[in-house]
Scaffold this motif. Structure first.
Motif, PDB file in Angstrom:
ATOM      1  N   ASP A 134      40.743  48.747  41.959  1.00 24.06           N
ATOM      2  CA  ASP A 134      39.719  47.701  41.820  1.00 24.06           C
ATOM      3  C   ASP A 134      40.288  46.287  41.825  1.00 24.06           C
ATOM      4  O   ASP A 134      39.634  45.345  41.383  1.00 24.06           O
ATOM      5  CB  ASP A 134      38.921  47.917  40.531  1.00 24.06           C
ATOM      6  CG  ASP A 134      39.794  47.873  39.271  1.00 24.06           C
ATOM      7  OD1 ASP A 134      41.036  47.897  39.400  1.00 24.06           O
ATOM      8  OD2 ASP A 134      39.222  47.825  38.172  1.00 24.06           O
ATOM      9  N   ILE A 135      41.517  46.120  42.333  1.00 21.37           N
ATOM     10  CA  ILE A 135      42.151  44.806  42.354  1.00 21.37           C
ATOM     11  C   ILE A 135      41.955  44.165  43.729  1.00 21.37           C
ATOM     12  O   ILE A 135      42.274  44.760  44.760  1.00 21.37           O
ATOM     13  CB  ILE A 135      43.668  44.912  42.043  1.00 21.37           C
ATOM     14  CG1 ILE A 135      43.883  45.597  40.687  1.00 21.37           C
ATOM     15  CG2 ILE A 135      44.313  43.534  42.062  1.00 21.37           C
ATOM     16  CD1 ILE A 135      43.411  44.812  39.504  1.00 21.37           C
ATOM     17  N   LEU A 136      41.450  42.945  43.722  1.00 20.14           N
ATOM     18  CA  LEU A 136      41.272  42.216  44.972  1.00 20.14           C
ATOM     19  C   LEU A 136      42.636  41.772  45.500  1.00 20.14           C
ATOM     20  O   LEU A 136      43.505  41.371  44.742  1.00 20.14           O
ATOM     21  CB  LEU A 136      40.390  40.984  44.715  1.00 20.14           C
ATOM     22  CG  LEU A 136      39.836  40.251  45.940  1.00 20.14           C
ATOM     23  CD1 LEU A 136      38.880  41.157  46.709  1.00 20.14           C
ATOM     24  CD2 LEU A 136      39.102  38.978  45.504  1.00 20.14           C
ATOM     25  N   GLY A 137      42.826  41.849  46.827  1.00 16.04           N
ATOM     26  CA  GLY A 137      44.066  41.382  47.436  1.00 16.04           C
ATOM     27  C   GLY A 137      45.012  42.486  47.855  1.00 16.04           C
ATOM     28  O   GLY A 137      46.122  42.220  48.303  1.00 16.04           O
ATOM     29  N   THR A 138      44.572  43.727  47.735  1.00 21.21           N
ATOM     30  CA  THR A 138      45.395  44.844  48.198  1.00 21.21           C
ATOM     31  C   THR A 138      44.491  45.991  48.620  1.00 21.21           C
ATOM     32  O   THR A 138      43.450  46.230  47.998  1.00 21.21           O
ATOM     33  CB  THR A 138      46.381  45.320  47.109  1.00 21.21           C
ATOM     34  OG1 THR A 138      47.240  46.342  47.644  1.00 21.21           O
ATOM     35  CG2 THR A 138      45.676  45.861  45.876  1.00 21.21           C
ATOM     36  N   VAL A 178      33.815  50.612  39.568  1.00 19.26           N
ATOM     37  CA  VAL A 178      33.872  50.700  41.022  1.00 19.26           C
ATOM     38  C   VAL A 178      33.872  52.165  41.459  1.00 19.26           C
ATOM     39  O   VAL A 178      34.265  53.041  40.693  1.00 19.26           O
ATOM     40  CB  VAL A 178      35.121  49.992  41.603  1.00 19.26           C
ATOM     41  CG1 VAL A 178      35.056  48.500  41.362  1.00 19.26           C
ATOM     42  CG2 VAL A 178      36.394  50.574  41.012  1.00 19.26           C
ATOM     43  N   GLY A 179      33.434  52.408  42.701  1.00 21.44           N
ATOM     44  CA  GLY A 179      33.241  53.780  43.150  1.00 21.44           C
ATOM     45  C   GLY A 179      34.255  54.291  44.149  1.00 21.44           C
ATOM     46  O   GLY A 179      33.980  55.270  44.861  1.00 21.44           O
ATOM     47  N   HIS A 180      35.431  53.682  44.214  1.00 25.56           N
ATOM     48  CA  HIS A 180      36.416  54.091  45.229  1.00 25.56           C
ATOM     49  C   HIS A 180      36.822  55.561  45.084  1.00 25.56           C
ATOM     50  O   HIS A 180      36.865  56.303  46.069  1.00 25.56           O
ATOM     51  CB  HIS A 180      37.662  53.203  45.145  1.00 25.56           C
ATOM     52  CG  HIS A 180      37.407  51.771  45.507  1.00 25.56           C
ATOM     53  ND1 HIS A 180      37.034  51.381  46.771  1.00 25.56           N
ATOM     54  CD2 HIS A 180      37.478  50.639  44.762  1.00 25.56           C
ATOM     55  CE1 HIS A 180      36.884  50.066  46.797  1.00 25.56           C
ATOM     56  NE2 HIS A 180      37.139  49.600  45.590  1.00 25.56           N
ATOM     57  N   HIS A 312      36.676  41.837  42.637  1.00 19.91           N
ATOM     58  CA  HIS A 312      36.894  43.279  42.767  1.00 19.91           C
ATOM     59  C   HIS A 312      36.915  43.638  44.246  1.00 19.91           C
ATOM     60  O   HIS A 312      36.222  43.024  45.057  1.00 19.91           O
ATOM     61  CB  HIS A 312      35.784  44.072  42.067  1.00 19.91           C
ATOM     62  CG  HIS A 312      35.847  44.025  40.576  1.00 19.91           C
ATOM     63  ND1 HIS A 312      36.859  44.611  39.856  1.00 19.91           N
ATOM     64  CD2 HIS A 312      35.029  43.439  39.666  1.00 19.91           C
ATOM     65  CE1 HIS A 312      36.660  44.405  38.568  1.00 19.91           C
ATOM     66  NE2 HIS A 312      35.553  43.691  38.426  1.00 19.91           N
ATOM     67  N   SER A 313      37.687  44.635  44.569  1.00 21.03           N
ATOM     68  CA  SER A 313      37.730  45.097  45.950  1.00 21.03           C
ATOM     69  C   SER A 313      36.380  45.711  46.324  1.00 21.03           C
ATOM     70  O   SER A 313      35.698  46.306  45.489  1.00 21.03           O
ATOM     71  CB  SER A 313      38.853  46.127  46.120  1.00 21.03           C
ATOM     72  OG  SER A 313      38.711  47.174  45.179  1.00 21.03           O
ATOM     73  N   GLU A 314      35.989  45.546  47.571  1.00 23.90           N
ATOM     74  CA  GLU A 314      34.695  46.026  48.039  1.00 23.90           C
ATOM     75  C   GLU A 314      34.764  47.502  48.436  1.00 23.90           C
ATOM     76  O   GLU A 314      35.766  47.975  48.969  1.00 23.90           O
ATOM     77  CB  GLU A 314      34.248  45.199  49.253  1.00 23.90           C
ATOM     78  CG  GLU A 314      33.922  43.751  48.938  1.00 23.90           C
ATOM     79  CD  GLU A 314      32.665  43.600  48.117  1.00 23.90           C
ATOM     80  OE1 GLU A 314      31.735  44.410  48.315  1.00 23.90           O
ATOM     81  OE2 GLU A 314      32.619  42.692  47.258  1.00 23.90           O
ATOM     82  N   ILE A 315      33.692  48.197  48.164  1.00 20.29           N
ATOM     83  CA  ILE A 315      33.608  49.598  48.574  1.00 20.29           C
ATOM     84  C   ILE A 315      33.417  49.668  50.089  1.00 20.29           C
ATOM     85  O   ILE A 315      32.894  48.730  50.712  1.00 20.29           O
ATOM     86  CB  ILE A 315      32.456  50.305  47.839  1.00 20.29           C
ATOM     87  CG1 ILE A 315      32.662  51.824  47.858  1.00 20.29           C
ATOM     88  CG2 ILE A 315      31.107  49.934  48.436  1.00 20.29           C
ATOM     89  CD1 ILE A 315      31.831  52.559  46.850  1.00 20.29           C
ATOM     90  N   ASP A 316      33.847  50.771  50.683  1.00 17.48           N
ATOM     91  CA  ASP A 316      33.746  50.963  52.128  1.00 17.48           C
ATOM     92  C   ASP A 316      32.339  51.463  52.477  1.00 17.48           C
ATOM     93  O   ASP A 316      32.028  52.643  52.324  1.00 17.48           O
ATOM     94  CB  ASP A 316      34.807  51.971  52.581  1.00 17.48           C
ATOM     95  CG  ASP A 316      34.888  52.110  54.092  1.00 17.48           C
ATOM     96  OD1 ASP A 316      33.953  51.662  54.782  1.00 17.48           O
ATOM     97  OD2 ASP A 316      35.883  52.671  54.577  1.00 17.48           O
TER      98      ASP A 316
END
Length: 328
Positions: A134-138, A178-180, A312-316
């Motif tokens: 859930d980390i933005l930037g990776t 988050v739902g990754h 937060h990183s975005e879900i696909d």
């Protein structure tokens, strides 16, 4: 002129994740390669405040690349959240000559490092270690791939029981908000439905989907639920609602819980950790600070820590569409 880095401290903080030991190993051995002294900081920021330090050399990290958890241990520190606590930590670092820090953890770890850098102008580089991804930037955080494989293996076993007894299983996986993990493990394990915080499926549509699955000949079903999903108050109430409103299924719940954090890291996580550790140390040597090492399209990049902790990183969403097609 950039100050020469002579001694680097490395620590893990927050929730443990498979691959943390591999990252520590990489930091220590990269330091040894460049003739920089490396100090292990035990128990995260709490150990930093208390001066719980140990010199680490290349042989100190033998035989840990395959181990889950973190041999430096981890802890959450209320005291470090205060200015007085951070002052104590700073004095402890200076007392042993530590010039810079490599922080392995998630957004809480990075937030602490960012504030510490602002207050004391102390060089820090972060390595993202959290199964939640859930980390933005990776694209990937350490431990995420291993947690996915653990979840898929568990769901595969649950499906054996579900199909044997004509049962509907709700399987809750970790992932916080988050739902990754839920989305990718659900697709990988062939789940009939996947419930994630980013998409509100709704109870009516869930019932409709499960009823449709039964009418098409499915005698058992798997619904993967992210722990932060809000379709129901919790997975148990969600299961009760479905059992009350949908005939023909014997409903069960399985919460995978902390088993997803443990275990030997996958090859992917070991390699990623090794790459990130080298990048972190060499970035500090180049005078870089207040960045996180991330991987974008398989290339290591530095990403500002302040941006990493604010988003937060975005879900696909394309994978969501794939899951709908696969569940027919």
């Amino acid at each position: 002129m950039t100050k020469q880095i002579r001694k680097i401290g490395v620590m893990t903080s927050g929730g443990d994740a498979p691959g943390m030991n591999a990252a520590i190993r990489s930091v220590v051995r990269t330091c040894a390669f460049h003739n920089i002294e490396c100090i292990g900081i035990y128990r995260g920021y709490e150990g930093m405040i208390e001066g719980d330090f140990k010199i680490l050399d290349a042989r100190s990290v033998n035989h840990i690349i395959h181990k889950g958890g973190t041999f430096l241990k981890s802890a959450r520190s209320k005291e470090f959240r205060t200015k007085e606590g951070r002052q104590k930590a700073y004095l402890q670092l200076k007392s042993v000559g530590i010039d810079a820090l490599v922080l392995i953890g998630g957004d809480g770890t990075f937030t602490g490092g960012m504030i510490f850098n602002q207050e004391f102008n102390f060089p820090v580089i972060g390595i993202p270690g959290t199964i939640d991804n859930d980390i933005l930037g990776t694209n990937f955080t350490l431990g995420y791939d291993t947690a996915l494989n653990t979840a898929v293996e568990a769901i595969d076993k649950i499906r054996d029981t579900a199909s044997s007894h004509k049962r509907l299983f709700f399987v809750e996986v970790m992932g916080r908000d988050v739902g990754h993990i839920a989305l990718n493990a659900g697709v990988g394990a062939g789940a009939e439905e996947i419930l994630v915080p980013e998409e509100d499926l709704g109870l009516d549509r869930l019932l409709e989907s499960l009823e449709k699955s039964r009418k098409t000949g499915k005698s058992s079903s798997i619904v993967v639920v992210a722990e932060g999903d809000k379709t129901g108050k919790n997975v148990f109430e969600l299961a009760d609602y479905v059992e009350e409103n949908l005939e023909g299924y014997d409903v069960r719940v399985s919460v995978l819980g902390h088993m997803q954090r443990g275990g030997s890291p996958s090859c992917f996580d070991r390699v990623l950790a090794s790459r990130m550790g080298v990048k972190a140390v060499e970035s500090l040597m180049e005078g870089k600070s207040n960045f996180m090492v991330g991987t974008i399209n398989n290339k290591l990049e530095l990403y500002p820590i302040d941006k990493a902790v604010k988003g937060h990183s975005e879900i696909d969403h394309e994978l969501l569409r794939v899951s709908d097609i696969m569940s027919i």
